[in-house]
Design a protein around this motif. Structure first.
Motif, PDB file in Angstrom:
ATOM      1  N   TYR A  59      41.567  30.089  69.432  1.00 43.99           N
ATOM      2  CA  TYR A  59      43.059  30.187  69.921  1.00 43.99           C
ATOM      3  C   TYR A  59      43.816  30.765  68.753  1.00 43.99           C
ATOM      4  CZ  TYR A  59      42.313  25.917  72.829  1.00 43.99           C
ATOM      5  OH  TYR A  59      41.883  25.009  73.665  1.00 43.99           O
ATOM      6  N   LEU A  60      44.769  31.858  69.404  1.00 44.78           N
ATOM      7  CA  LEU A  60      45.321  32.733  68.703  1.00 44.78           C
ATOM      8  C   LEU A  60      47.045  32.356  69.128  1.00 44.78           C
ATOM      9  CD1 LEU A  60      43.883  36.119  69.419  1.00 44.78           C
ATOM     10  CD2 LEU A  60      43.437  34.654  67.468  1.00 44.78           C
ATOM     11  N   ARG A  61      47.788  31.683  67.915  1.00 45.20           N
ATOM     12  CA  ARG A  61      48.998  31.466  68.303  1.00 45.20           C
ATOM     13  C   ARG A  61      50.246  32.525  67.789  1.00 45.20           C
ATOM     14  NH1 ARG A  61      52.437  27.003  70.693  1.00 45.20           N
ATOM     15  NH2 ARG A  61      54.529  27.492  69.773  1.00 45.20           N
ATOM     16  N   VAL A  62      50.745  33.245  68.414  1.00 45.16           N
ATOM     17  CA  VAL A  62      51.432  34.412  67.961  1.00 45.16           C
ATOM     18  C   VAL A  62      52.906  33.967  67.354  1.00 45.16           C
ATOM     19  CG1 VAL A  62      52.796  36.541  68.626  1.00 45.16           C
ATOM     20  CG2 VAL A  62      50.789  35.724  69.844  1.00 45.16           C
ATOM     21  N   THR A  63      53.065  34.296  65.900  1.00 46.94           N
ATOM     22  CA  THR A  63      54.086  33.647  65.335  1.00 46.94           C
ATOM     23  C   THR A  63      55.385  34.850  65.046  1.00 46.94           C
ATOM     24  OG1 THR A  63      52.897  34.017  63.273  1.00 46.94           O
ATOM     25  CG2 THR A  63      52.948  31.866  64.096  1.00 46.94           C
ATOM     26  N   GLN A  64      54.711  36.052  65.123  1.00 50.04           N
ATOM     27  CA  GLN A  64      55.955  37.252  65.270  1.00 50.04           C
ATOM     28  C   GLN A  64      55.467  38.416  65.916  1.00 50.04           C
ATOM     29  OE1 GLN A  64      56.594  38.522  61.181  1.00 50.04           O
ATOM     30  NE2 GLN A  64      57.091  36.444  60.538  1.00 50.04           N
ATOM     31  N   GLY A  65      56.292  39.048  66.788  1.00 50.37           N
ATOM     32  CA  GLY A  65      55.948  40.306  67.554  1.00 50.37           C
ATOM     33  C   GLY A  65      55.294  40.033  68.785  1.00 50.37           C
ATOM     34  N   THR A  66      54.579  41.017  68.936  1.00 48.77           N
ATOM     35  CA  THR A  66      53.623  40.533  70.478  1.00 48.77           C
ATOM     36  C   THR A  66      52.257  41.166  70.060  1.00 48.77           C
ATOM     37  OG1 THR A  66      55.653  41.241  71.662  1.00 48.77           O
ATOM     38  CG2 THR A  66      53.487  41.657  72.750  1.00 48.77           C
ATOM     39  N   GLY A  82      55.493  32.584  70.111  1.00 49.49           N
ATOM     40  CA  GLY A  82      55.463  31.168  70.462  1.00 49.49           C
ATOM     41  C   GLY A  82      54.564  30.993  71.481  1.00 49.49           C
ATOM     42  N   GLN A  83      53.824  31.915  71.978  1.00 47.62           N
ATOM     43  CA  GLN A  83      52.779  31.776  73.210  1.00 47.62           C
ATOM     44  C   GLN A  83      51.420  31.729  72.400  1.00 47.62           C
ATOM     45  OE1 GLN A  83      53.613  35.236  75.603  1.00 47.62           O
ATOM     46  NE2 GLN A  83      54.165  33.973  77.254  1.00 47.62           N
ATOM     47  N   THR A  84      50.454  31.120  73.236  1.00 50.43           N
ATOM     48  CA  THR A  84      48.961  30.973  72.552  1.00 50.43           C
ATOM     49  C   THR A  84      48.101  31.595  73.320  1.00 50.43           C
ATOM     50  OG1 THR A  84      49.524  28.857  71.308  1.00 50.43           O
ATOM     51  CG2 THR A  84      47.203  29.299  71.684  1.00 50.43           C
ATOM     52  N   ILE A  85      46.918  32.176  72.853  1.00 45.90           N
ATOM     53  CA  ILE A  85      46.049  32.908  73.755  1.00 45.90           C
ATOM     54  C   ILE A  85      44.715  31.979  73.478  1.00 45.90           C
ATOM     55  CG2 ILE A  85      44.741  34.957  74.072  1.00 45.90           C
ATOM     56  CD1 ILE A  85      46.779  36.458  73.100  1.00 45.90           C
ATOM     57  N   TYR A  86      43.984  32.116  74.450  1.00 44.27           N
ATOM     58  CA  TYR A  86      42.837  31.325  74.273  1.00 44.27           C
ATOM     59  C   TYR A  86      41.553  32.044  74.892  1.00 44.27           C
ATOM     60  CZ  TYR A  86      38.608  28.124  74.881  1.00 44.27           C
ATOM     61  OH  TYR A  86      37.479  27.633  74.880  1.00 44.27           O
ATOM     62  N   ARG A 101      55.183  47.736  66.686  1.00 39.99           N
ATOM     63  CA  ARG A 101      55.635  46.605  66.039  1.00 39.99           C
ATOM     64  C   ARG A 101      54.706  45.747  65.109  1.00 39.99           C
ATOM     65  NH1 ARG A 101      59.881  43.007  68.347  1.00 39.99           N
ATOM     66  NH2 ARG A 101      59.464  42.271  66.599  1.00 39.99           N
ATOM     67  N   TRP A 102      55.029  45.085  64.188  1.00 36.48           N
ATOM     68  CA  TRP A 102      54.027  44.176  63.601  1.00 36.48           C
ATOM     69  C   TRP A 102      53.980  42.929  64.310  1.00 36.48           C
ATOM     70  CZ3 TRP A 102      52.162  44.564  58.375  1.00 36.48           C
ATOM     71  CH2 TRP A 102      52.601  45.726  57.502  1.00 36.48           C
ATOM     72  N   MET A 103      52.697  42.451  64.208  1.00 40.73           N
ATOM     73  CA  MET A 103      52.541  41.339  64.768  1.00 40.73           C
ATOM     74  C   MET A 103      51.842  40.287  63.678  1.00 40.73           C
ATOM     75  SD  MET A 103      49.784  39.352  66.619  1.00 40.73           S
ATOM     76  CE  MET A 103      48.439  40.263  66.975  1.00 40.73           C
ATOM     77  N   GLU A 104      52.025  39.051  63.987  1.00 46.87           N
ATOM     78  CA  GLU A 104      51.327  37.930  63.073  1.00 46.87           C
ATOM     79  C   GLU A 104      50.953  36.730  64.115  1.00 46.87           C
ATOM     80  OE1 GLU A 104      53.103  36.168  59.069  1.00 46.87           O
ATOM     81  OE2 GLU A 104      53.720  34.693  60.666  1.00 46.87           O
ATOM     82  N   HIS A 105      49.834  36.259  63.989  1.00 42.63           N
ATOM     83  CA  HIS A 105      49.268  35.281  64.603  1.00 42.63           C
ATOM     84  C   HIS A 105      48.491  33.974  63.753  1.00 42.63           C
ATOM     85  CE1 HIS A 105      45.215  36.489  64.834  1.00 42.63           C
ATOM     86  NE2 HIS A 105      45.194  37.480  65.574  1.00 42.63           N
ATOM     87  N   LEU A 106      48.514  32.887  64.071  1.00 45.01           N
ATOM     88  CA  LEU A 106      47.571  31.948  63.686  1.00 45.01           C
ATOM     89  C   LEU A 106      46.157  32.126  64.334  1.00 45.01           C
ATOM     90  CD1 LEU A 106      49.836  28.717  63.265  1.00 45.01           C
ATOM     91  CD2 LEU A 106      49.055  30.426  61.390  1.00 45.01           C
ATOM     92  N   ALA A 107      45.129  32.390  63.621  1.00 43.69           N
ATOM     93  CA  ALA A 107      43.585  32.303  64.433  1.00 43.69           C
ATOM     94  C   ALA A 107      43.101  31.084  63.935  1.00 43.69           C
ATOM     95  CB  ALA A 107      42.810  33.530  63.923  1.00 43.69           C
ATOM     96  N   MET A 108      42.722  30.261  65.090  1.00 42.55           N
ATOM     97  CA  MET A 108      42.238  28.839  65.062  1.00 42.55           C
ATOM     98  C   MET A 108      40.747  29.167  65.801  1.00 42.55           C
ATOM     99  SD  MET A 108      45.593  26.920  65.858  1.00 42.55           S
ATOM    100  CE  MET A 108      46.142  28.250  66.834  1.00 42.55           C
TER     101      MET A 108
END
Length: 145
Positions: A59-66, A82-86, A101-108
């Protein structure tokens, strides 16, 4: 119960990433009963992973950017804050920032039975393929090229 020790930010290796990518570990397995890995990952503009897959998905939860995320069949999604990729187990994919653009995500992800094979790293995504993905996603910089 305890507060986990702070782990320094690490720069991800060029063998697995194109461009500058930093990782802040949040949770990692400490014993055989735990499998969860979570990290904040920051991608500079144009930075991206190499092709890879996960034994138990991710799972990747985007916290900034695209975030741009592509699969071997050429399908590309652009996920916004705010969107999550699985990505399902075994699906070869890549993900990264847009060119401008910069992008940040939570990788789970959940580790596999053998932690060494939880993620299988493959070749880098070609610059031309990344540019096509950015163009298809509507990336402003790609449209101005």
């Amino acid at each position: 119960m305890n507060i986990e020790p702070v782990v320094p930010t690490i720069k991800n290796p060029p063998e697995r990433f194109t461009g500058d990518v930093w990782l802040d570990p949040i949770a990692a397995p400490r014993n055989t009963d735990q499998r969860m890995t979570v990290a904040t990952v920051r991608f500079a503009p144009g930075a991206r992973t190499a092709w890879h897959s996960h034994a138990r998905g991710q799972y990747l939860r985007v916290t900034q950017g695209t975030a741009l995320c592509g699969t071997r069949d050429g399908h590309v999604v652009a996920a916004h804050q705010g969107q999550t990729i699985y990505t399902p187990p075994g699906e070869e994919h890549w993900h990264g920032a847009t060119p401008e653009r910069w992008m940040e995500h939570l990788a789970m992800l959940e580790g596999g039975d053998d932690p060494a094979t939880s993620t299988t790293w493959l070749e880098h995504i070609a610059d031309q393929e990344y540019a096509r993905a950015a163009q298809a996603s509507g990336s402003a910089e790609a449209q101005n090229d």
